[in-house]
Scaffold this motif. Structure first.
Motif, short mmCIF file in Angstrom:
data_model
loop_
_atom_site.label_atom_id
_atom_site.label_comp_id
_atom_site.label_asym_id
_atom_site.label_seq_id
_atom_site.Cartn_x
_atom_site.Cartn_y
_atom_site.Cartn_z
N LEU A 1 -1.59 21.18 2.79
CA LEU A 1 -1.11 20.87 1.49
C LEU A 1 0.84 20.94 2.27
O LEU A 1 1.93 20.52 1.42
N ASN A 2 1.30 21.57 2.85
CA ASN A 2 2.58 22.34 2.78
C ASN A 2 3.79 21.57 4.21
O ASN A 2 5.10 21.17 4.21
N ASP A 3 2.73 20.51 5.07
CA ASP A 3 3.07 19.42 5.82
C ASP A 3 1.68 18.60 5.57
O ASP A 3 1.12 18.95 7.24
N PRO A 4 2.46 17.65 4.78
CA PRO A 4 1.21 16.12 4.97
C PRO A 4 1.34 15.46 6.35
O PRO A 4 0.63 14.45 5.89
N SER A 5 2.12 16.04 7.18
CA SER A 5 1.89 14.85 8.57
C SER A 5 1.24 15.03 9.48
O SER A 5 0.55 14.53 10.70
N LYS A 6 0.09 16.82 9.07
CA LYS A 6 -0.63 16.71 9.59
C LYS A 6 -2.77 17.24 9.42
O LYS A 6 -2.56 16.78 8.25
N ALA B 1 7.69 11.97 -1.75
CA ALA B 1 6.43 12.27 -0.52
C ALA B 1 6.41 10.26 -0.59
O ALA B 1 5.41 10.84 -1.81
N THR B 2 5.57 9.58 0.59
CA THR B 2 4.73 8.44 0.34
C THR B 2 3.39 8.81 1.45
O THR B 2 4.40 8.44 2.35
N LEU B 3 2.74 7.72 1.50
CA LEU B 3 2.41 7.10 2.22
C LEU B 3 2.56 5.22 1.98
O LEU B 3 2.96 5.13 1.63
N SER B 4 2.22 5.26 3.21
CA SER B 4 2.21 3.32 3.31
C SER B 4 1.75 2.92 4.79
O SER B 4 1.15 3.81 5.64
N TYR C 1 1.47 5.72 7.47
CA TYR C 1 2.59 6.69 7.46
C TYR C 1 2.75 7.08 6.81
O TYR C 1 1.84 7.26 5.36
N LEU C 2 3.42 8.00 6.74
CA LEU C 2 4.18 8.94 5.92
C LEU C 2 5.72 9.47 5.78
O LEU C 2 6.07 8.75 6.81
N MET C 3 5.69 8.88 4.76
CA MET C 3 7.12 8.87 4.50
C MET C 3 7.91 9.86 3.55
O MET C 3 7.45 10.56 2.21
N TYR C 4 9.27 10.45 3.83
CA TYR C 4 10.15 11.19 2.40
C TYR C 4 11.43 9.63 2.51
O TYR C 4 12.06 10.00 3.40
N SER C 5 12.31 10.72 1.15
CA SER C 5 13.28 11.04 0.88
C SER C 5 13.96 10.95 -0.46
O SER C 5 12.98 11.78 -1.13
N ASP C 6 14.53 11.40 -0.73
CA ASP C 6 15.65 12.34 -1.82
C ASP C 6 15.63 11.64 -2.95
O ASP C 6 16.22 11.96 -3.93
N ASP C 7 15.46 9.72 -2.70
CA ASP C 7 15.80 9.54 -3.50
C ASP C 7 14.70 8.26 -3.69
O ASP C 7 14.03 7.92 -2.87
N LEU C 8 13.67 8.17 -5.13
CA LEU C 8 12.98 7.61 -5.40
C LEU C 8 12.57 6.11 -4.79
O LEU C 8 11.90 5.66 -4.56
N TYR C 9 14.55 5.55 -5.11
CA TYR C 9 13.93 4.01 -4.82
C TYR C 9 14.62 3.61 -3.78
O TYR C 9 15.11 2.26 -3.47
N PHE C 10 14.88 4.67 -2.38
CA PHE C 10 15.23 4.51 -1.33
C PHE C 10 14.50 5.01 -0.03
O PHE C 10 14.32 6.30 -0.27
N TRP C 11 13.69 4.49 0.89
CA TRP C 11 12.87 5.06 1.99
C TRP C 11 13.24 3.99 3.37
O TRP C 11 13.36 3.11 4.01
N GLN C 12 13.85 5.45 4.03
CA GLN C 12 14.55 4.86 5.43
C GLN C 12 13.52 5.14 6.36
O GLN C 12 14.03 4.46 7.64
N THR C 13 12.91 6.09 6.41
CA THR C 13 11.71 6.51 7.69
C THR C 13 10.32 6.81 7.64
O THR C 13 10.13 6.99 5.95
N GLY D 1 1.16 -1.18 0.29
CA GLY D 1 0.57 -0.23 0.48
C GLY D 1 1.31 1.13 -0.27
O GLY D 1 0.25 2.90 0.40
N MET D 2 1.88 1.60 -0.11
CA MET D 2 2.59 2.21 -0.91
C MET D 2 1.80 3.31 -2.37
O MET D 2 1.26 3.19 -2.80
N ALA D 3 1.73 5.01 -1.20
CA ALA D 3 1.15 5.21 -2.07
C ALA D 3 2.05 7.08 -2.72
O ALA D 3 2.03 7.40 -1.63
N LEU D 4 2.38 7.28 -4.41
CA LEU D 4 3.32 8.51 -4.04
C LEU D 4 2.35 9.63 -4.02
O LEU D 4 1.20 9.50 -4.23
N PHE D 5 3.04 10.38 -3.63
CA PHE D 5 2.39 11.94 -4.29
C PHE D 5 2.80 12.62 -5.10
O PHE D 5 3.74 12.45 -5.44
#
Length: 496
Positions: A414-419, A340-343, A351-363, A327-331
Motif C-alpha cells: 500500500l505505501n510502496d507499490p513498487s513492492k 502514480a500509474t502502472l504502465s 512498470y510503476l511511474m510517479y509524477s507531480d503533474d498528471l499530464y507529464f510522466w518522465q520516469t 495500458g497506462m492505469a492510474l491509481f
C-alpha cells in the motif's frame, strides 16, 4: 488447488441496431457541388415531401436529428453558389444528404471497465449502481467508448439495464481555453519549438482558444510560408490543440445514450481500451479519469479522459519521456503526495511511474515481468489498482502459447507499490470453449473491476467480440496472493 473466477453467465453482445448519426464526408468538393445542385433543382414542394420521408424513416431512430441536419448544412453551405436565402426545409434536406448512420458496435463490444456510478440515490438497501464503459467497434474497425449501466444487488448478483436504442456523440467545445505555459511545455516534449512556433505563440494571450490559434497561424503565414518547416510546425501546433478538447452531452440524455466518438487527429482510427478510475484527490474531490489509447492508423498515443459528472468531458494528451505504448492505469489516489500509474512501455513488462503533474510522466520503475508459462509472451494490467487492506490488488493479463490471453492478479504494498507482495502463479480466468471464438480468438481481457460485499467483480471481454462478468471471493483471493511466491526485487532491478 489455485483459485478460479466464477462466471456469471451474463453475455453482453454487440447490437447493430444502436446507430448514431455522423457526417457523411465525401472529401471531394466537386461531388459536394453536384449534390447541392441536384437538391437545388427540386421545387419547394418536392423538398418538403422528401424531407418528410427522411424524418419519417430516421427521426425515431435518433436524438435531435434535425439539429444535426442544420449543423451539417452550416458546414457545407460555403459551397453554395449564391447568398440567396434558403427555406429551413431545404437547409435540413441538404444537411440530410451529408449525414450518415454509423452502427458503432456492429462488429464488437468488448474490453469493459467498471466503476461505481456517482448517483447512488433511489436504490434499495444493499444495492449499488455501476457504470460500464466498453470499447465499441463498428464499420472500418473504428473504436469508440460506449456506456451501459446496472446494479449489484444485496446478494451480489449483477443486473444490467437495457440500454436505449438512441446513441449520440457529444457536442465539441471549440472555445476551450488553453494555458500558454502548459501548451509550450507540451510543444517542447514534441520538439515543435523553434522560431516559427515562437512567432505564432508570441501573438497569443496567456490563455487562448483553438480559433485564436487558427487565426494566428493565418496571420503569420506571409512571414514564414517560405520556410521549409512552416507546414510541419503549424500542422503540429494545430494537431496538439485539436487533441486537447472538451465535449458536452445534453443533461436529459441517459448515460447509455452517450458515445465518445473519435475526434482528434490522434484518434482517426479509434479510441481504445479506456481504463476508468474514480480518483479521490487530497481535498476529497472526486474526478473520474480514464487512460485510453488513441490510434491514428499508424501510431498509438496514450491519452487521458476526465469528467466529474459523465456529462462534460475533457480529453488531453499525455506527455513525457515515458508516455509510450498501451495500458497506462492510474491509481485511485496519490501515493505519498504524487500521482502514480502502472504502465507497459516495452510491451511485455509492468512498470510503476510517479509524477507531480498528471499530464507529464518522465520516469519508470520495473516491478513485474513475465514469470509463469501462461504469461511468457507479455504481462500487463487489466485496469487501475484496487485498494484493499492487504495491499493494492492489480488484475493482470498474460499472454502464453498460441497468443492465448488469460487474467491473473498480483498484490502491491500500500505505501510502496513498487513492492510486489503477492502474485498468482496460475490465471484466475482463461478462455473456455464458449469464449475462445471471436474477432481475436482465445482472449479474455478486462479494463478494470470493482470490489463489493467481499466479492471481486471482473467484467471481461471474450475474444474481442462480446463481454461478460466473473466473480471471485476477495478473502480467498487475497489469501492465495499473500501465499504466492514473489520474484525478489533485486532480480527485477538487474534487468531494469
Amino acid at each position: 488447488m489455485p483459485i478460479k473466477a466464477t462466471r456469471t453467465g451474463i453475455v453482453l453482445r454487440p447490437d447493430p441496431a444502436r446507430v448514431l448519426y455522423r457526417p457523411f464526408d465525401l472529401g471531394n468538393s466537386n461531388r459536394i457541388l453536384k449534390i447541392i445542385a441536384r437538391v437545388s433543382s427540386l421545387t419547394d414542394d418536392e423538398v418538403e415531401v422528401k424531407l418528410e420521408e427522411v424524418i419519417r424513416e430516421f427521426g425515431g431512430r435518433h436524438y435531435r436529428l434535425e439539429r444535426f441536419f442544420l449543423n451539417r448544412f452550416e458546414q457545407v453551405k460555403e459551397h453554395l453558389l449564391t447568398d440567396e436565402p434558403l427555406l429551413m426545409e431545404r437547409k435540413l434536406l441538404l444537411g440530410a444528404y451529408f449525414t450518415m448512420e454509423y452502427s458503432l458496435e456492429s462488429a464488437a463490444l468488448f474490453n469493459p471497465s467498471m466503476i461505481w456510478h456517482p448517483d447512488q440515490t433511489n436504490l434499495p438497501a444493499g444495492y449499488k449502481r455501476f457504470i460500464l464503459s466498453l470499447r465499441a467497434t463498428g464499420e472500418g474497425h473504428i473504436s469508440s467508448i460506449s456506456f451501459r449501466t446496472g446494479y449489484v444487488d444485496k446478494e451480489g448478483d449483477i443486473v444490467l439495464q437495457k440500454p436505449s436504442r438512441h446513441v449520440t456523440s457529444p457536442e465539441l467545445i471549440v472555445s476551450q481555453q488553453f494555458k500558454k505555459d502548459i501548451f509550450v511545455k507540451k510543444l517542447y516534449e514534441l520538439r515543435l519549438i523553434n522560431s516559427i512556433s515562437e512567432g505564432i505563440l508570441a501573438g497569443l494571450s496567456d490563455e487562448f482558444t483553438l480559433p485564436d490559434l487558427e487565426a494566428q497561424v493565418k496571420r503569420v503565414m506571409s512571414q514564414f510560408r517560405h520556410n521549409a518547416e512552416y507546414d510541419t510546425i503549424t500542422s503540429g501546433l494545430l494537431a496538439l490543440a485539436r487533441s486537447n478538447y472538451e465535449m458536452h452531452f445534453d443533461d436529459d440524455q441517459s448515460l447509455d445514450e452517450r458515445c465518445i466518438f473519435p475526434y482528434s487527429p490522434n484518434e482517426t482510427n479509434g479510441i481504445e481500451d479506456a481504463r476508468f478510475v474514480e480518483f479521490c484527490d487530497d481535498d476529497g474531490k472526486i474526478t473520474y479519469y480514464a487512460t485510453y489509447t488513441a490510434y491514428n492508423g499508424r501510431v498509438t498515443f496514450p491519452q487521458l479522459l476526465e469528467t466529474t459528472d459523465f456529462t462534460h468531458f475533457s480529453a488531453s494528451t499525455l506527455n513525457g519521456a515515458e508516455v509510450q505504448n498501451k495500458g497506462m492505469a492510474l491509481f485511485p489516489r496519490k501515493i505519498n503526495g504524487r500521482y502514480a500509474t502502472l504502465s507497459r512501455q516495452d510491451g511485455e513488462n509492468v512498470y510503476l511511474m510517479y509524477s507531480d503533474d498528471l499530464y507529464f510522466w518522465q520516469t519508470k520503475e520495473l516491478i513485474a515481468k513475465p514469470t509463469y508459462p501462461w504469461e511468457y509472451v507479455q504481462l500487463g494490467n487489466c485496469g487501475s489498482p484496487i485498494e484493499t487492506e492487504a495491499g493494492w490488488l492489480v488484475l493482470t493479463h498474460g499472454v502464453g502459447p498460441m497468443r492465448k490471453y488469460a487474467i491473473g492478479a498480483f498484490l502491491l504494498d500500500l505505501n510502496d507499490p513498487s513492492k510486489v507482495i503477492g502474485r498468482m502463479s496460475e490465471p484466475l480466468l482463461s478462455p473456455d470453449a464458449n469464449e475462445r471464438e471471436g474477432y481475436v480468438p482465445n482472449v479474455v481481457y478486462s479494463c478494470g473491476g470493482q470490489v463489493y460485499q467481499n466479492k471481486l467483480i471482473i467484467p471481461y471481454a471474450m475474444s474481442d467480440y462480446a463481454s461478460s462478468f466473473a466473480t471471485v471471493n476477495l478473502d480467498e483471493l487475497l489469501a492465495e496472493l499473500k501465499a504466492g511466491q514473489v520474484v525478489p526485487q533485486t532480480v527485477l532491478n538487474e534487468v531494469n
